[in-house]
Scaffold this motif. Structure first.
Motif, PDB file in Angstrom:
ATOM      1  N   THR A  40       0.831  -1.203   0.000  1.00  9.38           N
ATOM      2  CA  THR A  40       0.000   0.000   0.000  1.00  9.38           C
ATOM      3  C   THR A  40       0.864   1.251   0.000  1.00  9.38           C
ATOM      4  N   ASN A  41       1.931   1.244   0.783  1.00  2.07           N
ATOM      5  CA  ASN A  41       2.829   2.396   0.808  1.00  2.07           C
ATOM      6  C   ASN A  41       3.515   2.581  -0.541  1.00  2.07           C
ATOM      7  N   SER A  42       3.873   1.495  -1.178  1.00  2.00           N
ATOM      8  CA  SER A  42       4.476   1.572  -2.511  1.00  2.00           C
ATOM      9  C   SER A  42       3.482   2.131  -3.523  1.00  2.00           C
ATOM     10  N   PHE A  43       2.235   1.728  -3.409  1.00  2.00           N
ATOM     11  CA  PHE A  43       1.189   2.269  -4.287  1.00  2.00           C
ATOM     12  C   PHE A  43       1.056   3.778  -4.083  1.00  2.00           C
ATOM     13  N   ASN A  44       1.021   4.217  -2.821  1.00  2.01           N
ATOM     14  CA  ASN A  44       0.924   5.653  -2.532  1.00  2.01           C
ATOM     15  C   ASN A  44       2.127   6.408  -3.087  1.00  2.01           C
ATOM     16  N   TYR A  45       3.291   5.830  -2.992  1.00  2.00           N
ATOM     17  CA  TYR A  45       4.506   6.447  -3.531  1.00  2.00           C
ATOM     18  C   TYR A  45       4.397   6.606  -5.047  1.00  2.00           C
ATOM     19  N   THR A  46       3.918   5.562  -5.714  1.00  3.00           N
ATOM     20  CA  THR A  46       3.772   5.602  -7.172  1.00  3.00           C
ATOM     21  C   THR A  46       2.747   6.649  -7.597  1.00  3.00           C
ATOM     22  N   VAL A  47       1.607   6.693  -6.924  1.00  7.47           N
ATOM     23  CA  VAL A  47       0.572   7.676  -7.255  1.00  7.47           C
ATOM     24  C   VAL A  47       1.107   9.087  -7.028  1.00  7.47           C
ATOM     25  N   SER A  48       1.881   9.281  -5.972  1.00  3.47           N
ATOM     26  CA  SER A  48       2.452  10.603  -5.692  1.00  3.47           C
ATOM     27  C   SER A  48       3.426  11.042  -6.765  1.00  3.47           C
ATOM     28  N   ILE A  49       4.245  10.134  -7.249  1.00  3.63           N
ATOM     29  CA  ILE A  49       5.177  10.472  -8.332  1.00  3.63           C
ATOM     30  C   ILE A  49       4.401  10.857  -9.591  1.00  3.63           C
ATOM     31  N   ILE A  50       3.367  10.108  -9.901  1.00  6.79           N
ATOM     32  CA  ILE A  50       2.551  10.415 -11.088  1.00  6.79           C
ATOM     33  C   ILE A  50       1.891  11.775 -10.932  1.00  6.79           C
ATOM     34  N   GLU A  51       1.356  12.055  -9.755  1.00  6.82           N
ATOM     35  CA  GLU A  51       0.695  13.341  -9.509  1.00  6.82           C
ATOM     36  C   GLU A  51       1.689  14.499  -9.651  1.00  6.82           C
ATOM     37  N   ALA A  52       2.880  14.354  -9.085  1.00  9.41           N
ATOM     38  CA  ALA A  52       3.887  15.423  -9.175  1.00  9.41           C
ATOM     39  C   ALA A  52       4.336  15.611 -10.623  1.00  9.41           C
ATOM     40  N   ASN A 100      12.206  28.509 -12.917  1.00  7.12           N
ATOM     41  CA  ASN A 100      12.536  27.484 -13.905  1.00  7.12           C
ATOM     42  C   ASN A 100      12.922  26.156 -13.253  1.00  7.12           C
ATOM     43  N   ASP A 101      13.332  26.197 -12.001  1.00  5.67           N
ATOM     44  CA  ASP A 101      13.587  24.982 -11.230  1.00  5.67           C
ATOM     45  C   ASP A 101      12.494  24.884 -10.169  1.00  5.67           C
ATOM     46  N   LEU A 102      11.436  24.178 -10.526  1.00  2.64           N
ATOM     47  CA  LEU A 102      10.238  24.136  -9.701  1.00  2.64           C
ATOM     48  C   LEU A 102      10.150  22.797  -8.969  1.00  2.64           C
ATOM     49  N   SER A 103      10.056  22.854  -7.646  1.00  4.24           N
ATOM     50  CA  SER A 103       9.926  21.635  -6.837  1.00  4.24           C
ATOM     51  C   SER A 103       8.467  21.426  -6.452  1.00  4.24           C
ATOM     52  N   VAL A 104       7.999  20.227  -6.692  1.00  7.55           N
ATOM     53  CA  VAL A 104       6.627  19.846  -6.361  1.00  7.55           C
ATOM     54  C   VAL A 104       6.703  18.761  -5.297  1.00  7.55           C
ATOM     55  N   GLU A 105       5.956  18.938  -4.218  1.00  9.28           N
ATOM     56  CA  GLU A 105       5.958  17.963  -3.128  1.00  9.28           C
ATOM     57  C   GLU A 105       4.570  17.363  -2.967  1.00  9.28           C
ATOM     58  N   VAL A 106       4.515  16.047  -2.845  1.00  8.93           N
ATOM     59  CA  VAL A 106       3.266  15.345  -2.591  1.00  8.93           C
ATOM     60  C   VAL A 106       3.465  14.508  -1.332  1.00  8.93           C
ATOM     61  N   THR A 107       2.541  14.650  -0.378  1.00 12.57           N
ATOM     62  CA  THR A 107       2.609  13.883   0.864  1.00 12.57           C
ATOM     63  C   THR A 107       1.316  13.101   1.052  1.00 12.57           C
ATOM     64  N   TRP A 108       1.387  12.075   1.891  1.00 16.31           N
ATOM     65  CA  TRP A 108       0.211  11.289   2.227  1.00 16.31           C
ATOM     66  C   TRP A 108       0.366  10.758   3.640  1.00 16.31           C
ATOM     67  N   GLN A 109      -0.733  10.338   4.222  1.00 19.16           N
ATOM     68  CA  GLN A 109      -0.732   9.770   5.570  1.00 19.16           C
ATOM     69  C   GLN A 109      -0.969   8.274   5.493  1.00 19.16           C
ATOM     70  N   ASP A 110      -0.170   7.508   6.200  1.00 17.97           N
ATOM     71  CA  ASP A 110      -0.389   6.078   6.323  1.00 17.97           C
ATOM     72  C   ASP A 110      -0.124   5.716   7.778  1.00 17.97           C
ATOM     73  N   ASN A 116       8.436   4.853  10.720  1.00 17.57           N
ATOM     74  CA  ASN A 116       8.960   6.182  10.378  1.00 17.57           C
ATOM     75  C   ASN A 116       9.388   6.314   8.920  1.00 17.57           C
ATOM     76  N   LEU A 117       8.654   5.689   8.021  1.00 20.72           N
ATOM     77  CA  LEU A 117       8.926   5.911   6.606  1.00 20.72           C
ATOM     78  C   LEU A 117       8.514   7.328   6.243  1.00 20.72           C
ATOM     79  N   GLU A 118       9.247   7.933   5.347  1.00 22.58           N
ATOM     80  CA  GLU A 118       8.927   9.287   4.923  1.00 22.58           C
ATOM     81  C   GLU A 118       7.856   9.212   3.850  1.00 22.58           C
ATOM     82  N   ASN A 119       6.673   9.672   4.170  1.00 22.03           N
ATOM     83  CA  ASN A 119       5.536   9.583   3.262  1.00 22.03           C
ATOM     84  C   ASN A 119       5.438  10.852   2.422  1.00 22.03           C
ATOM     85  N   ARG A 120       6.447  11.081   1.628  1.00 26.30           N
ATOM     86  CA  ARG A 120       6.426  12.241   0.737  1.00 26.30           C
ATOM     87  C   ARG A 120       7.328  12.003  -0.458  1.00 26.30           C
TER      88      ARG A 120
END
Length: 136
Positions: A40-52, A100-110, A116-120
């Protein structure tokens, strides 16, 4: 004198085997549950990368406007909603100003994982500087 040895298992041997089997099955079940949590955490990580990545891709058609003709477009509420349609389980954070160097951050709660995995996810997109007079 004839000694009669009984054949088969005693009750004590059966009980010990049952306890060993129970502990083994509980260990397997625990491992399976932990595996599902990591999936589930891997799924959330993948969805976050796609969203960003989607946010960075949606900027490309408006790059000329953002760099030259209308930089304030980036802070427009409608444009930000266009960039990041919110998915309930994920929080998207964009910088206050466009660069021109834009950082996008996506976080989630699990709350199921307590290790203590970093959910972002943070993805930085680097856009080229377009020449003067580009047309949007």
């Amino acid at each position: 004198m004839l000694i009669n040895y009984s054949k088969g298992f005693s009750l004590l041997e059966v009980m010990v085997a049952l306890i060993v089997a129970t502990v083994a099955l509980l260990g397997l079940a625990s491992g399976q549950l932990k595996s599902l949590q990591y999936i589930t955490n891997s799924f959330n990580y993948t969805v976050s990368i796609i969203e960003a990545n989607n946010v960075l891709e949606r900027i490309w058609p408006h790059l000329c406007e953002l760099q030259q003709t209308d930089p304030s477009l980036y802070n427009d509420a409608d444009f930000r909603n266009y960039l990041s349609p919110q998915i309930d389980a994920y929080t998207l954070t964009l910088p206050a100003n466009f660069s021109n160097d834009l950082s996008v951050e996506v976080t989630w709660q699990d709350k199921r994982l307590t290790d203590n995995l970093e959910n972002r996810v943070v993805i930085t997109g680097s856009f080229p500087t377009l020449p003067d007079g580009c047309t949007p």
